[in-house]
Design a protein around this motif. Sequence first.
Motif, PDB file in Angstrom:
ATOM      1  N   ARG A  45      10.540   5.814 -10.535  1.00  0.00           N
ATOM      2  CA  ARG A  45      10.654   6.724  -9.823  1.00  0.00           C
ATOM      3  C   ARG A  45       9.099   7.440  -9.355  1.00  0.00           C
ATOM      4  N   GLY A  46       8.571   7.508  -8.525  1.00  0.00           N
ATOM      5  CA  GLY A  46       7.834   7.986  -8.015  1.00  0.00           C
ATOM      6  C   GLY A  46       6.328   6.797  -8.580  1.00  0.00           C
ATOM      7  N   ARG A  47       6.462   5.369  -8.296  1.00  0.00           N
ATOM      8  CA  ARG A  47       5.631   4.552  -8.408  1.00  0.00           C
ATOM      9  C   ARG A  47       5.164   3.972  -7.439  1.00  0.00           C
ATOM     10  N   ILE A  48       4.409   3.025  -6.976  1.00  0.00           N
ATOM     11  CA  ILE A  48       4.006   2.369  -6.192  1.00  0.00           C
ATOM     12  C   ILE A  48       3.857   1.420  -5.956  1.00  0.00           C
ATOM     13  N   ILE A  49       4.294   0.065  -5.861  1.00  0.00           N
ATOM     14  CA  ILE A  49       3.967  -1.352  -6.017  1.00  0.00           C
ATOM     15  C   ILE A  49       3.574  -2.366  -4.754  1.00  0.00           C
ATOM     16  N   ALA A  50       1.982  -2.354  -4.811  1.00  0.00           N
ATOM     17  CA  ALA A  50       2.017  -3.731  -3.401  1.00  0.00           C
ATOM     18  C   ALA A  50       2.132  -4.654  -3.872  1.00  0.00           C
ATOM     19  N   ILE A  51       2.571  -4.909  -2.855  1.00  0.00           N
ATOM     20  CA  ILE A  51       3.024  -6.831  -3.001  1.00  0.00           C
ATOM     21  C   ILE A  51       2.753  -7.663  -2.400  1.00  0.00           C
ATOM     22  N   ILE A  52       1.576  -8.922  -2.553  1.00  0.00           N
ATOM     23  CA  ILE A  52       0.946  -9.284  -2.449  1.00  0.00           C
ATOM     24  C   ILE A  52       0.969 -10.861  -2.958  1.00  0.00           C
ATOM     25  N   GLY A  53       0.816 -11.835  -1.211  1.00  0.00           N
ATOM     26  CA  GLY A  53       1.318 -13.387  -1.758  1.00  0.00           C
ATOM     27  C   GLY A  53       0.936 -13.779  -0.507  1.00  0.00           C
ATOM     28  N   PRO A  54       1.037 -15.271  -0.253  1.00  0.00           N
ATOM     29  CA  PRO A  54       0.338 -15.857   1.222  1.00  0.00           C
ATOM     30  C   PRO A  54       2.173 -16.023   2.178  1.00  0.00           C
ATOM     31  N   SER A  55       1.369 -16.192   2.919  1.00  0.00           N
ATOM     32  CA  SER A  55       2.306 -16.376   4.357  1.00  0.00           C
ATOM     33  C   SER A  55       3.614 -17.276   3.877  1.00  0.00           C
TER      34      SER A  55
END
Length: 265
Positions: A45-55
């Motif tokens: 709860r309240g956390r932020i995750i960034a998802i990165i990666g190639p197309s």
Amino acid sequence: MTLTTGTRTTAAPATGTRPMVEVRNAHKRYGALEVLKGIDLTVDRGRIIAIIGPSGSGKSTLLRAINHLETLNDGEIFLDGVQVNAPLSGAAFERHINAVRQQMGMVFQHFNLFPHLTVAQNVTLAPMLLKGMKTAEARDLARGLLDKVGLADRMDTYPSRLSGGQKQRVAIARALAMEPKVMLFDEATSALDPELVDEVNLVMKQLAAEHMTMLIVTHEMRFAGEVADRVLFMDGGVVVEEGPPDEMFRAPRQERTRGFLRKYL
Ligand code: ADP
Ligand code: MG
């Protein structure tokens, strides 16, 4: 946020500490192509995750599966302890998924605003239709949300009159109108002219400051570093590596992550 890897067998802990989003062993295939190969992730709860990666690595498929816009071949997804892809069928599942979806806001690369509705109407449509909110109350809600994204003076404008950045901020206000438990952003700024990116990122940062739980797919490493509690690097349908942004960006452990980041940092 904590990320679980491998098999998870423990039940969700008591309310309060229960994760907001949990994905367990998610598998998705399109025919012979396996796009998600056993994804596990937990967002508190309240956390932020960034998802990165190639197309093509499966980022959009993962977000869409969380919202059940894609059906998994295997694995489970939970929102605040409730199984999104619940083992129900027919009308019972339809009722269930409609209720669950109302608790998730999703913002896409292309804004998907209703062109024949004004900005305010775009924002009020769902609460009026799905929550039975009356016009006056819905308009007050819209005014508040549009004020928050800096567009209170554009209530009665049609989307075609707005810039891309403004449209995307309306899309965010519209998603917020249902008071979602989590916001999912799939490359929300990728289609924008560079000078319009910051105004949208600023709104996401504001939501972060208000402790909105968010999953953000992005190609902007600087923004990911500023906003995310953790960064998750996907490639080929698996989570290759995850960690706090400073570690991920300064000292990635995996060669695949290093190769990807080299192009961005
Ligand atoms: P990303 O968002 O990381 O670019 P996607 O999740 O969109 O990746 O796509 C992952 C892979 O799944 C890609 O190879 C893509 O071509 C494929 N894919 C996505 N949607 C479909 C679909 N509806 N049918 C067939 N293949 C798909
Ligand atoms: Mg994508």
